[in-house]
Write a protein that holds these residues in place. Structure first.
Motif, PDB file in Angstrom:
ATOM      1  N   PHE A 265       0.827  -1.204   0.000  1.00 52.03           N
ATOM      2  CA  PHE A 265       0.000   0.000   0.000  1.00 52.03           C
ATOM      3  C   PHE A 265       0.863   1.257   0.000  1.00 52.03           C
ATOM      4  O   PHE A 265       1.978   1.264   0.502  1.00 52.03           O
ATOM      5  CB  PHE A 265      -1.003   0.008   1.169  1.00 52.03           C
ATOM      6  N   SER A 266       0.310   2.296  -0.620  1.00 52.34           N
ATOM      7  CA  SER A 266       1.010   3.563  -0.765  1.00 52.34           C
ATOM      8  C   SER A 266      -0.020   4.617  -1.161  1.00 52.34           C
ATOM      9  O   SER A 266      -1.178   4.283  -1.400  1.00 52.34           O
ATOM     10  CB  SER A 266       2.079   3.429  -1.856  1.00 52.34           C
ATOM     11  N   THR A 267       0.410   5.868  -1.226  1.00 54.63           N
ATOM     12  CA  THR A 267      -0.481   6.925  -1.705  1.00 54.63           C
ATOM     13  C   THR A 267       0.199   7.713  -2.816  1.00 54.63           C
ATOM     14  O   THR A 267       1.419   7.887  -2.806  1.00 54.63           O
ATOM     15  CB  THR A 267      -0.882   7.902  -0.578  1.00 54.63           C
ATOM     16  N   ARG A 268      -0.606   8.174  -3.732  1.00 58.24           N
ATOM     17  CA  ARG A 268      -0.114   8.931  -4.872  1.00 58.24           C
ATOM     18  C   ARG A 268       0.548  10.236  -4.437  1.00 58.24           C
ATOM     19  O   ARG A 268       1.487  10.720  -5.066  1.00 58.24           O
ATOM     20  CB  ARG A 268      -1.275   9.213  -5.820  1.00 58.24           C
ATOM     21  N   THR A 269       0.112  10.795  -3.338  1.00 58.01           N
ATOM     22  CA  THR A 269       0.597  12.110  -2.905  1.00 58.01           C
ATOM     23  C   THR A 269       1.741  12.046  -1.888  1.00 58.01           C
ATOM     24  O   THR A 269       2.131  13.080  -1.357  1.00 58.01           O
ATOM     25  CB  THR A 269      -0.567  12.920  -2.302  1.00 58.01           C
TER      26      THR A 269
ATOM     27  N   SER B 185       5.954   1.332  -5.136  1.00 57.54           N
ATOM     28  CA  SER B 185       4.924   0.306  -4.964  1.00 57.54           C
ATOM     29  C   SER B 185       4.464  -0.244  -6.311  1.00 57.54           C
ATOM     30  O   SER B 185       4.297  -1.459  -6.468  1.00 57.54           O
ATOM     31  CB  SER B 185       3.724   0.875  -4.205  1.00 57.54           C
ATOM     32  N   LEU B 186       4.251   0.632  -7.285  1.00 61.92           N
ATOM     33  CA  LEU B 186       3.771   0.189  -8.593  1.00 61.92           C
ATOM     34  C   LEU B 186       4.757  -0.752  -9.277  1.00 61.92           C
ATOM     35  O   LEU B 186       4.364  -1.782  -9.833  1.00 61.92           O
ATOM     36  CB  LEU B 186       3.465   1.400  -9.482  1.00 61.92           C
ATOM     37  N   GLN B 187       6.030  -0.398  -9.231  1.00 60.36           N
ATOM     38  CA  GLN B 187       7.052  -1.257  -9.860  1.00 60.36           C
ATOM     39  C   GLN B 187       7.161  -2.602  -9.141  1.00 60.36           C
ATOM     40  O   GLN B 187       7.342  -3.636  -9.776  1.00 60.36           O
ATOM     41  CB  GLN B 187       8.407  -0.541  -9.875  1.00 60.36           C
TER      42      GLN B 187
ATOM     43  N   ASN C  23       4.189  -4.616 -10.155  1.00 65.49           N
ATOM     44  CA  ASN C  23       4.374  -5.075 -11.528  1.00 65.49           C
ATOM     45  C   ASN C  23       5.311  -6.292 -11.569  1.00 65.49           C
ATOM     46  O   ASN C  23       5.039  -7.252 -12.294  1.00 65.49           O
ATOM     47  CB  ASN C  23       4.911  -3.926 -12.393  1.00 65.49           C
ATOM     48  N   ALA C  24       6.380  -6.235 -10.795  1.00 61.92           N
ATOM     49  CA  ALA C  24       7.317  -7.365 -10.748  1.00 61.92           C
ATOM     50  C   ALA C  24       6.622  -8.609 -10.175  1.00 61.92           C
ATOM     51  O   ALA C  24       6.824  -9.727 -10.667  1.00 61.92           O
ATOM     52  CB  ALA C  24       8.544  -7.005  -9.923  1.00 61.92           C
ATOM     53  N   LEU C  25       5.803  -8.419  -9.154  1.00 61.17           N
ATOM     54  CA  LEU C  25       5.051  -9.544  -8.585  1.00 61.17           C
ATOM     55  C   LEU C  25       4.097 -10.120  -9.623  1.00 61.17           C
ATOM     56  O   LEU C  25       3.941 -11.343  -9.730  1.00 61.17           O
ATOM     57  CB  LEU C  25       4.264  -9.106  -7.341  1.00 61.17           C
ATOM     58  N   SER C  26       3.441  -9.248 -10.372  1.00 62.60           N
ATOM     59  CA  SER C  26       2.491  -9.690 -11.383  1.00 62.60           C
ATOM     60  C   SER C  26       3.180 -10.530 -12.464  1.00 62.60           C
ATOM     61  O   SER C  26       2.637 -11.532 -12.911  1.00 62.60           O
ATOM     62  CB  SER C  26       1.820  -8.473 -12.029  1.00 62.60           C
ATOM     63  N   LYS C  27       4.369 -10.101 -12.855  1.00 59.49           N
ATOM     64  CA  LYS C  27       5.124 -10.843 -13.882  1.00 59.49           C
ATOM     65  C   LYS C  27       5.604 -12.177 -13.353  1.00 59.49           C
ATOM     66  O   LYS C  27       5.742 -13.145 -14.018  1.00 59.49           O
ATOM     67  CB  LYS C  27       6.320 -10.024 -14.369  1.00 59.49           C
TER      68      LYS C  27
END
Length: 191
Positions: A169-173, A182-184, A187-191
């Motif tokens: 979890f994280s926040t955009r701001t 968090s997004l990267q 993404n790595a987990l998804s791959k």
């Protein structure tokens, strides 16, 4: 409940605080409990108190045994010291699982910011990987982590098939830890 502060490394001021709840007694069907290892943030300069005991107490209330790792900081935080501190703490928790009435397959970690980096590193590259990891606004990208600790590795690059289940979890701001960390990682987990 039993609470104790165990010194893991006197020279680097590394400690593990334990909060071990009773089992049995009034609740005869509770013979073991899951456990959580809390890894507070602090930019590898200090360990945040607001991300330590308050978090552990919330998990205690939910029925977990809780532990707080105060890992190597400041000049002692050169990598891999923090990961070694985690390994030592997790080895101790697992070695005492029977004595402390812990389900060995239900030991999770939660880390925030730089502590989240350490938790992500534990989930992706440690010998003693946790059964699950909760990463709160965790530094995972090396270019961002280097602002706090030059020698810290990139946790995103280390995600593999042995990485435990992760809740991120994280926040955009967030002004300190960009959401790309968090997004990267996701993404790595998804791959």
């Amino acid at each position: 409940m039993k609470s104790e502060r165990i010194v893991l490394n006197k020279e680097r001021n590394v400690s593990l605080t334990t909060y071990i709840q009773d089992v049995g007694g009034e609740f005869p069907n509770i013979v073991k409990r899951p456990a959580i290892l809390v890894i507070p943030g602090g930019g590898y300069s200090w360990c945040s108190n607001r991300e330590a005991e308050p978090v552990a107490l919330a998990y205690l209330k939910a029925g977990y045994h809780a532990f707080i790792l105060r890992y190597s900081v400041k000049e002692d935080s050169k990598w891999p010291n923090p990961l070694s501190d985690y390994e030592q703490a997790m080895e101790l928790i697992r070695s005492k699982a029977e004595e402390w009435n812990i389900y060995k397959d239900k030991i999770a970690i939660i880390g925030f910011s730089a502590g989240g980096h350490l938790a992500a590193s534990a989930a992706t590259m440690s010998k003693e990987r946790p059964n699950a990891a909760i990463l709160g606004y965790a530094l995972t990208l090396q270019e961002d982590t280097r602002e706090f600790l030059e020698s810290a590795p990139d946790a995103v690059e280390k995600v593999d098939e042995k990485t435990c289940p992760c809740f991120v979890f994280s926040t955009r701001t967030d002004q300190r830890v960009h959401i790309n960390n968090s997004l990267q990682f996701l993404n790595a987990l998804s791959k």
